[in-house]
Design a protein around this motif. Structure first.
Motif, short mmCIF file in Angstrom:
data_model
loop_
_atom_site.label_atom_id
_atom_site.label_comp_id
_atom_site.label_asym_id
_atom_site.label_seq_id
_atom_site.Cartn_x
_atom_site.Cartn_y
_atom_site.Cartn_z
N ALA A 132 0.83 -1.21 0.00
CA ALA A 132 0.00 0.00 0.00
C ALA A 132 0.86 1.26 0.00
CB ALA A 132 -0.93 0.00 1.21
N GLU A 133 1.98 1.21 0.72
CA GLU A 133 2.88 2.36 0.72
C GLU A 133 3.58 2.52 -0.63
OE1 GLU A 133 2.98 4.61 3.11
OE2 GLU A 133 1.38 3.40 4.01
N LEU A 134 3.86 1.41 -1.31
CA LEU A 134 4.43 1.50 -2.66
C LEU A 134 3.42 2.12 -3.63
CD1 LEU A 134 6.26 -1.95 -2.95
CD2 LEU A 134 7.32 0.32 -2.89
N VAL A 135 2.15 1.79 -3.47
CA VAL A 135 1.10 2.41 -4.29
C VAL A 135 1.06 3.91 -4.03
CG1 VAL A 135 -1.38 2.55 -4.69
CG2 VAL A 135 -0.28 0.32 -4.49
N ALA A 136 1.15 4.30 -2.77
CA ALA A 136 1.13 5.72 -2.41
C ALA A 136 2.29 6.48 -3.03
CB ALA A 136 1.16 5.87 -0.89
N LEU A 137 3.37 5.76 -3.34
CA LEU A 137 4.53 6.37 -3.97
C LEU A 137 4.44 6.37 -5.50
CD1 LEU A 137 7.31 4.88 -1.64
CD2 LEU A 137 6.59 7.28 -1.78
N GLY A 138 3.29 5.90 -6.03
CA GLY A 138 3.06 5.97 -7.47
C GLY A 138 3.28 4.70 -8.25
N ASN A 139 3.39 3.55 -7.56
CA ASN A 139 3.61 2.28 -8.25
C ASN A 139 2.29 1.52 -8.43
OD1 ASN A 139 6.74 2.09 -8.19
ND2 ASN A 139 6.19 2.60 -6.08
N LEU A 140 2.19 0.74 -9.51
CA LEU A 140 1.07 -0.17 -9.72
C LEU A 140 1.49 -1.52 -9.16
CD1 LEU A 140 -1.70 -0.90 -10.90
CD2 LEU A 140 -0.54 -1.44 -13.05
N VAL A 141 0.88 -1.93 -8.05
CA VAL A 141 1.35 -3.11 -7.30
C VAL A 141 0.30 -4.21 -7.32
CG1 VAL A 141 2.14 -3.97 -5.07
CG2 VAL A 141 2.76 -1.66 -5.81
N HIS A 142 0.74 -5.43 -7.64
CA HIS A 142 -0.05 -6.64 -7.46
C HIS A 142 0.68 -7.50 -6.44
CE1 HIS A 142 -2.49 -5.72 -11.04
NE2 HIS A 142 -1.35 -5.33 -11.57
N GLY A 143 -0.05 -8.28 -5.67
CA GLY A 143 0.60 -9.09 -4.64
C GLY A 143 0.09 -10.51 -4.60
N VAL A 144 0.97 -11.43 -4.19
CA VAL A 144 0.58 -12.83 -3.99
C VAL A 144 1.01 -13.27 -2.60
CG1 VAL A 144 0.73 -13.41 -6.45
CG2 VAL A 144 2.73 -13.73 -4.99
N ASP A 145 0.25 -14.19 -2.03
CA ASP A 145 0.57 -14.75 -0.73
C ASP A 145 -0.15 -16.09 -0.60
OD1 ASP A 145 1.76 -13.23 2.04
OD2 ASP A 145 0.65 -15.08 2.35
N LEU A 146 0.36 -16.96 0.26
CA LEU A 146 -0.25 -18.26 0.48
C LEU A 146 -1.33 -18.23 1.56
CD1 LEU A 146 2.71 -20.81 0.33
CD2 LEU A 146 0.73 -20.71 -1.19
N SER A 147 -1.32 -17.22 2.41
CA SER A 147 -2.20 -17.21 3.57
C SER A 147 -3.51 -16.49 3.31
CB SER A 147 -1.48 -16.52 4.75
OG SER A 147 -2.41 -16.21 5.76
N PRO A 148 -4.65 -17.20 3.35
CA PRO A 148 -5.95 -16.53 3.18
C PRO A 148 -6.20 -15.48 4.25
CG PRO A 148 -6.19 -18.90 2.89
CD PRO A 148 -4.80 -18.67 3.41
N ALA A 149 -5.77 -15.74 5.49
CA ALA A 149 -6.00 -14.78 6.57
C ALA A 149 -5.23 -13.49 6.34
CB ALA A 149 -5.62 -15.40 7.91
N MET A 150 -3.98 -13.60 5.91
CA MET A 150 -3.20 -12.41 5.59
C MET A 150 -3.82 -11.67 4.41
SD MET A 150 -0.61 -12.17 7.68
CE MET A 150 1.15 -12.08 7.47
#
Length: 396
Positions: A251-269
């Motif tokens: 989210a902070e990278l987005v605030a700095l002007g980046n288009l960010v996609h993310g992956v993770d294994l944890s549904p809770a996270m």
């Protein structure tokens, strides 16, 4: 035997829609090259692409599963429009669409390997577009969102204010028709409630996820990490964050002007990450990314590699998805003290994030070390602010 339901699509919007309806699918991306497929009509093209995706995933399976393939195209004046891919094409299409109406077709192919059935259906929804100004189009294209979605628009994201109405199934415009999917499942003997999963089935304790940020430096450390990462990133590209966690750094990278996609294994996270990065996170293993070759301008991994017994599969995947001259930015050399705090004692594999190991492994996969920086940030509840090294590798 439990039902194995597979979504043959990398679309974050489709995954988000299913999750909102109580379904947590397994995601396997087909790798079908959409650019060279043709059909007699836009609707048939959407249905054909969905079928090819589902069949490709089924061909890769060794166990029975129910596989859903989907693909969407926008029809305007009888012509099919998929993902534009470049700002120039997206801008041209949005100017052509403004003040008009089009039909969003989503093809659905459901294959149940146990029942040996294949169903192919099409859902179509009329979409009315606002009369966008040139400034609105330029600003929307600059976000990067319309470049990677069918028809150059979303109804559930930044493009929502530019859609004045829909005639038909709203979810179909997002990319998957839930009422149609329910009917298709019934035809292969699966009732919709069978797909619901309870929180007890999640693989990560929600209690841990809910306190993860505050016990690991919180926003102060996330801001410091994002600013350091941003200093090593190319500007204006697509950034993939591995092990996105709660999305606090992303989210902070987005605030700095980046288009960010993310992956993770944890549904809770990911429950937390979806709030911070709506429509841009996906459940996936960093060692088997659901992304086609050469699609990312940058890949970021903050505090991931030190957790692995073997970092090479992840580095190999990074090299595969990076474009030529793309960059991989990762934290390195996490201290032994931090390892012990995480409950991991010394062992032969604890140095998977050591700089020497990373440089040698990355070189084998065409990644050259070409940048380094550091940042400070409090960790846990100690109040200490250790230094964190950050390195950049460039794809040759």
């Amino acid at each position: 035997m439990s039902l194995r339901f597979v979504l043959a699509s990398a679309s974050p919007a489709r995954l988000k829609t299913l999750r909102g309806a109580g379904v947590e699918p397994e995601v396997i991306v087909s790798g079908v090259d959409e650019d060279h497929i043709t059909a007699e009509s836009p609707g048939e093209l959407a249905r054909l692409l969905a079928t090819l995706k589902a069949r490709a995933v089924v061909a890769s399976l060794t166990e029975h599963a129910t596989v859903l393939g989907c693909d969407s195209v926008l029809e305007l004046d009888g012509v099919a429009y998929g993902k534009p891919g470049t700002p120039e094409i997206a801008r041209e299409r949005l100017r052509m669409m403004r003040g008009r109406s089009g039909v969003l077709h989503t093809g659905h192919c459901l294959i149940d390997t146990s029942a040996k059935q294949e169903l192919r259906e099409l859902a179509s929804t009329t979409v009315h577009f606002a009369d966008l100004t040139d400034d609105e189009i330029d600003a929307y294209v600059a976000t990067g969102e319309p470049l990677v979605v069918a028809g150059s628009f979303t109804v559930d994201g930044l493009g929502g204010p530019f859609v004045t109405g829909v005639e038909g199934d709203y979810h179909n415009v997002v990319g998957i028709s839930l009422p149609l999917l329910r009917r298709m499942l019934a035809q292969v003997g699966i009732a919709w409630p069978e797909l619901w999963k309870t929180t007890s089935e999640y693989t990560y304790d929600e209690t841990v996820a809910s306190t993860y940020d505050e016990t690991r430096g919180g926003l102060t450390r996330a801001v410091a990490a994002a600013e350091a990462v941003d200093s090593l990133l190319p500007k204006g590209g697509r950034v993939l964050e591995l092990a996105v966690g709660t999305g606090i750094v992303g989210a902070e990278l987005v605030a700095l002007g980046n288009l960010v996609h993310g992956v993770d294994l944890s549904p809770a996270m990911l429950q937390h990450a979806r709030v911070r990065l709506p429509g841009h996170v996906l459940a996936a293993d960093a060692a088997t990314l659901p992304i086609a070759d050469r699609r990312c301008d940058a890949v970021v991994a903050v505090w991931l590699l030190h957790l692995l017994n073997d970092s090479e599969p992840v580095i190999a995947e990074v090299a595969r998805v990076l474009r030529t001259d793309g960059v991989f930015v990762t934290t390195t050399e996490k201290t032994d003290a931090s390892r012990y705090a995480d409950g991991r004692g010394p062992n032969d594999t604890r140095s998977q994030d050591s700089l020497a190991h990373l440089a040698a492994t990355a070189a084998r996969h065409g990644l050259l070390l070409d940048g380094v920086t550091t940042f400070y940030g409090p960790t846990r509840n100690t109040g200490e602010s250790p230094v964190y090294p950050l390195v950049r590798f460039r794809r040759l």
